[in-house]
Each structure stands twice: as structure tokens, then as C-alpha cells.
Design a protein around this motif. Structure first.
Motif, PDB file in Angstrom:
ATOM      1  N   GLN A   1      -4.427  -2.786   4.700  1.00  0.00           N
ATOM      2  CA  GLN A   1      -4.913  -4.051   5.355  1.00  0.00           C
ATOM      3  C   GLN A   1      -5.231  -5.061   4.661  1.00  0.00           C
ATOM      4  O   GLN A   1      -5.147  -6.312   5.037  1.00  0.00           O
TER       5      GLN A   1
ATOM      6  N   SER B   1       2.458  -2.456  10.499  1.00  0.00           N
ATOM      7  CA  SER B   1       1.062  -2.188  10.868  1.00  0.00           C
ATOM      8  C   SER B   1       0.251  -2.255   9.491  1.00  0.00           C
ATOM      9  O   SER B   1       0.476  -1.710   8.550  1.00  0.00           O
TER      10      SER B   1
ATOM     11  N   TYR C   1      -6.218   8.423   9.652  1.00  0.00           N
ATOM     12  CA  TYR C   1      -5.403   7.148  10.344  1.00  0.00           C
ATOM     13  C   TYR C   1      -4.243   7.724  10.865  1.00  0.00           C
ATOM     14  O   TYR C   1      -3.785   7.276  12.079  1.00  0.00           O
TER      15      TYR C   1
ATOM     16  N   TYR D   1      -1.867   6.420  14.188  1.00  0.00           N
ATOM     17  CA  TYR D   1      -1.851   5.449  13.459  1.00  0.00           C
ATOM     18  C   TYR D   1      -2.847   4.106  14.196  1.00  0.00           C
ATOM     19  O   TYR D   1      -2.589   2.970  14.434  1.00  0.00           O
ATOM     20  N   SER D   2      -3.902   4.694  14.486  1.00  0.00           N
ATOM     21  CA  SER D   2      -5.033   3.881  14.843  1.00  0.00           C
ATOM     22  C   SER D   2      -6.516   3.875  13.965  1.00  0.00           C
ATOM     23  O   SER D   2      -6.471   5.059  13.479  1.00  0.00           O
ATOM     24  N   LYS D   3      -7.244   2.673  13.894  1.00  0.00           N
ATOM     25  CA  LYS D   3      -8.089   2.761  12.823  1.00  0.00           C
ATOM     26  C   LYS D   3      -9.521   2.707  13.625  1.00  0.00           C
ATOM     27  O   LYS D   3      -9.524   1.800  14.822  1.00  0.00           O
ATOM     28  N   THR D   4     -10.488   3.442  13.194  1.00  0.00           N
ATOM     29  CA  THR D   4     -11.552   3.251  13.504  1.00  0.00           C
ATOM     30  C   THR D   4     -12.388   1.824  12.888  1.00  0.00           C
ATOM     31  O   THR D   4     -11.661   1.248  11.848  1.00  0.00           O
ATOM     32  N   ARG D   5     -13.715   1.593  13.219  1.00  0.00           N
ATOM     33  CA  ARG D   5     -14.265   0.241  12.784  1.00  0.00           C
ATOM     34  C   ARG D   5     -14.315   0.689  11.306  1.00  0.00           C
ATOM     35  O   ARG D   5     -14.282  -0.335  10.351  1.00  0.00           O
TER      36      ARG D   5
ATOM     37  N   THR E   1     -11.410  -0.215   9.069  1.00  0.00           N
ATOM     38  CA  THR E   1     -11.148  -1.731   9.211  1.00  0.00           C
ATOM     39  C   THR E   1     -12.228  -2.494   8.171  1.00  0.00           C
ATOM     40  O   THR E   1     -11.754  -3.522   7.645  1.00  0.00           O
TER      41      THR E   1
ATOM     42  N   GLU F   1      -7.231  -6.528  13.625  1.00  0.00           N
ATOM     43  CA  GLU F   1      -6.745  -5.433  12.982  1.00  0.00           C
ATOM     44  C   GLU F   1      -6.863  -5.633  11.355  1.00  0.00           C
ATOM     45  O   GLU F   1      -6.990  -4.927  10.647  1.00  0.00           O
TER      46      GLU F   1
END
Lengths: 395, 97
Positions: free
Chosen positions: A177, A197, A209, A214-218, A221, B25
């Protein structure tokens, strides 16, 4: 997948043309410097321990790496953290195969700072994945992204150089990120067909993840700055400050040693020593104590936080220490004026290492801070000169 | 941990937002959040001006004056009049960023 020994038929065929000058032979060789490790016979003797073999792909053999850290990797981390050889701690950029990845395996992008690469490697323990290393001149992802070396152009160049489109069947890339500061996802897609991504901030969150589709928690991030993270950065605050310390010491000893009869050792030592001690304490307060205790020191300004810690340290040392400050009231005024300002200045340097300070804020601090530091130093010098004149007229 | 209040140069034009979610994101401080398929700014003072959101917004909805937040680099540029550059390139072994 077949696991190959280090020198394979394919790599022997490539010959020794690319040995040594890995960066300049980019075009004539595979276009992927990591792979040149394989085609270099002498590399077999000097190859790093984390390279375990080679994985054949439609685009040629790719060096295979392990997720495990050796003692050398750990020792390297300690040395690079303390600045011993920070700028030369690199790996060859290009594509690596972690475990035995195939056509559907994920591709993780990282920087060629060896520590960034190692942390990613370790986080991928048990995974089979491709690791694409960008040439960031040995700088970590975030800093390199800020400079643009971890950027869109470099990523596009490495994707094509490694011939990723022939190696994998999908068109997905996972970029850390923090690399988003330099990588324009839309442009990478347009130029290469690969969809970027942005993964978690911390490599250690990658397994979770991936598991979460492939999704992020807060938490994945956002960038915290816990005490341990602050602490490991302090050697690189202390070192540069201590490099300048001999100059400070020389000036202090010169001022105190300067007598009508010349520069004398004894007054230089007795008068200068308390100042040198205050100097060391101020460096420690600004470069170590302030970063470590950061959230608990009042104020938001680093200059103010540093000044508070500097003042407290001077007070503490002055109270505890038996060494008398020479120069009477003038000498004391200098101690309380100069050293907290010095701590404040050193603490302000830490804004460059934090995860939450921005340029506009630092500019604002400097706008008020720099004139204050110059004034404090100037007044201190004037006071010391006045004190000298007072002493000498008595003599 | 928060830095100085009311200094961030972050500008956001919600009418240009298409709801792609890239900003949320990439922001390392959760400044952007998605609400009803639109990005909203939650806390401007958390912005550290890294510029990731503005770079990755394909619709030009975000602008931020980003740059190195490094005191040494800014002082150097004040003295030399040049652009602020961190120590990494010029002084080997120097502090980076």
C-alpha cells in the motif's frame, strides 16, 4: 513443479556474458537482473543463502528463494538498522520464485532494499508466490515511492523485463500500500494489462489479506507508529547527531580553554566537561527519549516536544550532577537557553522518520523554529563572550 | 498520534468522485472513507500529505501539495535554495527520508 539445482542446463546455455555487471547488461541478457544471478557461473560460489535453486518457466529459469531467515539475514537487519552499511544493503532487482509458484500464483512487488525483501519473504512463509523486486537503489518501499524510484515507470519496466505475461495466466499484481505514493495503478493497467491491488501496509498482514479474499481491514490500511517502531528508528537519529558532536566538543573546549595566556588544558576541561555532558544528554533527549515517549509528551509540535524534554533533562542533570557549571549566572543562562533548543532541533529531525507528519506541518515548525534556534545560539555565544570579558578584566 | 492541526493542503472535490475507492485503499491514515459509493474526508488533520490518493485518483478529484516532510531536507533547501532532497542520495549513510 520440478525443483532444480542451482546451475541448470538452461542457465549454463546462457553463459557467463552477464557476470559481474548485472545492471548494465539488462538489454543483452534476460532483461531481468535477478535472473542473471542464475546465468553467472561465479554466482554459484557467491550466491546468497536465500537463493535455493531455480524454477523453470516459459520465460526461462527464475531464481528460487526461501522464506526462511538465516543468521546472516538477522545480522544484516541489525547492521542496516544501525546504519552500518545501510546504503549497500540490496538485492538484485527482478523476478524471484518463492517456493514453487505456478501460473495462478500471486505476484508481490517490493523494493530492492534487502530488509524490505526479507520482511516480505518471511511474511510469505508457506506460500508459493512470485516476488517482483523493483530497483529502488536500496531504499525501502515508502521512501522510494516518495522519491519516485518505486514508481509507475520502474514497475512497468520490471513487468515487461521479467516477461510476467508469459509466466502467469492472470493479470493481478499486489503492490504494498505504501507504494501507492509512487505507483499510479491506472497507468500500470493501461501500459501492461496488469491490475494493481494495493495490499496491506505491513507485510505481516499479507496472509490474512489473502485469506480474506484480497480485502483489507482498517487496521491493515492504516499506519500506526508503536513504540517498538519508533525505537528501532532512533539509532539513525543518534548516529548523525553524534557525528557532529566532535565539532561541538571542539568549540566548547576552545571557548573554555581560551585564556589571556593562550589555550589552556585545565580550564578547558573543568569548564568544558559539564557542557559536554549537557550536550550528550541533549542528544539523547532529542534523538532517543523524545521519539520513544512521543505520544505522551504534551503538544503536537515536535520542536515543542523536544524543547520540553530538553528542559527536563537539563534540569534533571543540573540537579543530580555534582559538576559545577562555570561562568556564574551567564553560564547557567547559556545552559538553560542553548541545550533545550539543541534537543528541540534534534527532535524536529525525527519528523522525517515518522509515519504521520506532513511537509506543511514541518514547514510551519521550521518557520518559527529556525529563527528561535539561531537566536538561542547567538545569545548563548554573546553571553559566553561577555563572561570571558568579565573573567579577563578581573584577572 | 496527530500532527499539527489545520496545515494539511489536501483538497477534495466530491462532485468529481466516481466512487472507485482507490483513495480509501491507499490512504495510510484512513482520511478517506467510502459512504454511499462516494469518498468522504473523515479527518483532514490526519493527512500527512504523502500524495498517494491524488496520484491514484484517475478523475482529478483530489489535490494535495505533497513532498518530503523531512526537516533536514527542508533546512538544506532553505540554505541552498534548491529543492528539498533527503540525505539518502547525496550523503551515503545519512538519514533517509
Amino acid at each position: 513443479m520440478q525443483k532444480l539445482t542451482f546451475i541448470t542446463k538452461e542457465t549454463k546455455k546462457a553463459g557467463g556474458a552477464c557476470c559481474g555487471t548485472v545492471t548494465t547488461t539488462d538489454n543483452t541478457c534476460s532483461g531481468d537482473t535477478a535472473r542473471n544471478i542464475l546465468s553467472c557461473p561465479s554466482a554459484n560460489r557467491t550466491a546468497p543463502r536465500w537463493i535455493t535453486g531455480a524454477v523453470p518457466t516459459p520465460a526461462g529459469a527464475v531464481p528460487q528463494i526461501t522464506a526462511e531467515w538465516t543468521v546472516e539475514d538477522r545480522w544484516g537487519m541489525i547492521k542496516s538498522r544501525t546504519g552500518a552499511y545501510r546504503m549497500r544493503y540490496t538485492v538484485a532487482p527482478g523476478l524471484y520464485a518463492l517456493g514453487e509458484p505456478g501460473k495462478d500464483s500471486d505476484i508481490f512487488v517490493t523494493a530492492n532494499y534487502k530488509l524490505s525483501f526479507d520482511i516480505l519473504r518471511r511474511a510469505l512463509t508457506g506460500h508459493h508466490a512470485w516476488v517482483l523486486v523493483l530497483d529502488t537503489k536500496g531504499i525501502n518501499v515508502w521512501c522510494a515511492a516518495g522519491k519516485g524510484t518505486f514508481g509507475t515507470d520502474e514497475l512497468v519496466k520490471r513487468i515487461t523485463g521479467a516477461r510476467l505475461d508469459e509466466i502467469v495466466g492472470h493479470r493481478r499484481l499486489i503492490v504494498p500500500q505504501l507504494g501507492a505514493v509512487g505507483v499510479k495503478a491506472g497507468e500500470v493497467h493501461k501500459r501492461t494489462g496488469f491490475r494493481v491491488s494495493f495490499g496491506p501496509v505491513e507485510a505481516r498482514d499479507i496472509p490474512a489479506y489473502v485469506r480474506a479474499g484480497y480485502s483489507k481491514t482498517r487496521e491493515m490500511t492504516t499506519m500506526g507508529f508503536p513504540m517498538f517502531d519508533r525505537m528501532v528508528l532512533t539509532p539513525m537519529e543518534i548516529n548523525p547527531a553524534m557525528k557532529k558532536f566532535p565539532w561541538f566538543a571542539a568549540v566548547v573546549l576552545l571557548i573554555f580553554g581560551l585564556q589571556p595566556s593562550g589555550i589552556l588544558f585545565r580550564p578547558a576541561w573543568t569548564g568544558g566537561l559539564p557542557f559536554l555532558l549537557f550536550g550528550l544528554v541533549s542528544v539523547f533527549a532529542g534523538a532517543f527519549v523524545t521519539p520513544v515517549l512521543l505520544p505522551w509528551i504534551p503538544g503536537r509540535s515536535f520542536a515543542v516536544k523536544g524543547w520540553i524534554m530538553g528542559m527536563l533533562s537539563v534540569l534533571l542533570v543540573h540537579q543530580l550532577d555534582g559538576m559545577p557549571v562555570q561562568g556564574g549566572a551567564f553560564g547557567l543562562a547559556v545552559v538553560y537557553l542553548f541545550f533545550p533548543a539543541m534537543t528541540s532541533y534534534i527532535a524536529l529531525q525525527f519528523t522525517g522518520s515518522t509515519t504521520f507528519t506532513g511537509m506543511s506541518g514541518v514547514k510551519k515548525e521550521l518557520k518559527y523554529g529556525v529563527p528561535a534556534y539561531i537566536t538561542a545560539t547567538a545569545i548563548s555565544v554573546v553571553l559566553l563572550i561577555a563572561q570571558k570579558i568579565r573573567e579577563w578584566s578581573v584577572l | 498520534m496527530k500532527y499539527l492541526a489545520n496545515v494539511a493542503t489536501l483538497q477534495y472535490a466530491p462532485e468529481k468522485c466516481t466512487g472507485c475507492g482507490r483513495c480509501a485503499e491507499v490512504c495510510p491514515h484512513g482520511v478517506f472513507a467510502m459512504q454511499e459509493k462516494r469518498a468522504v474526508v473523515t479527518d483532514r488533520d490526519q493527512c500527512m500529505e504523502c500524495g498517494a490518493c491524488a496520484l491514484n485518483c484517475e478523475y482529478g478529484a483530489i489535490a494535495v501539495n505533497s513532498g518530503v516532510g523531512c526537516a533536514a531536507a527542508l533546512i538544506n533547501s532553505m540554505v541552498t535554495g534548491g529543492p528539498p532532497i533527503c540525505g539518502c542520495d547525496s550523503t551515503p549513510g545519512g538519514n533517509c527520508c
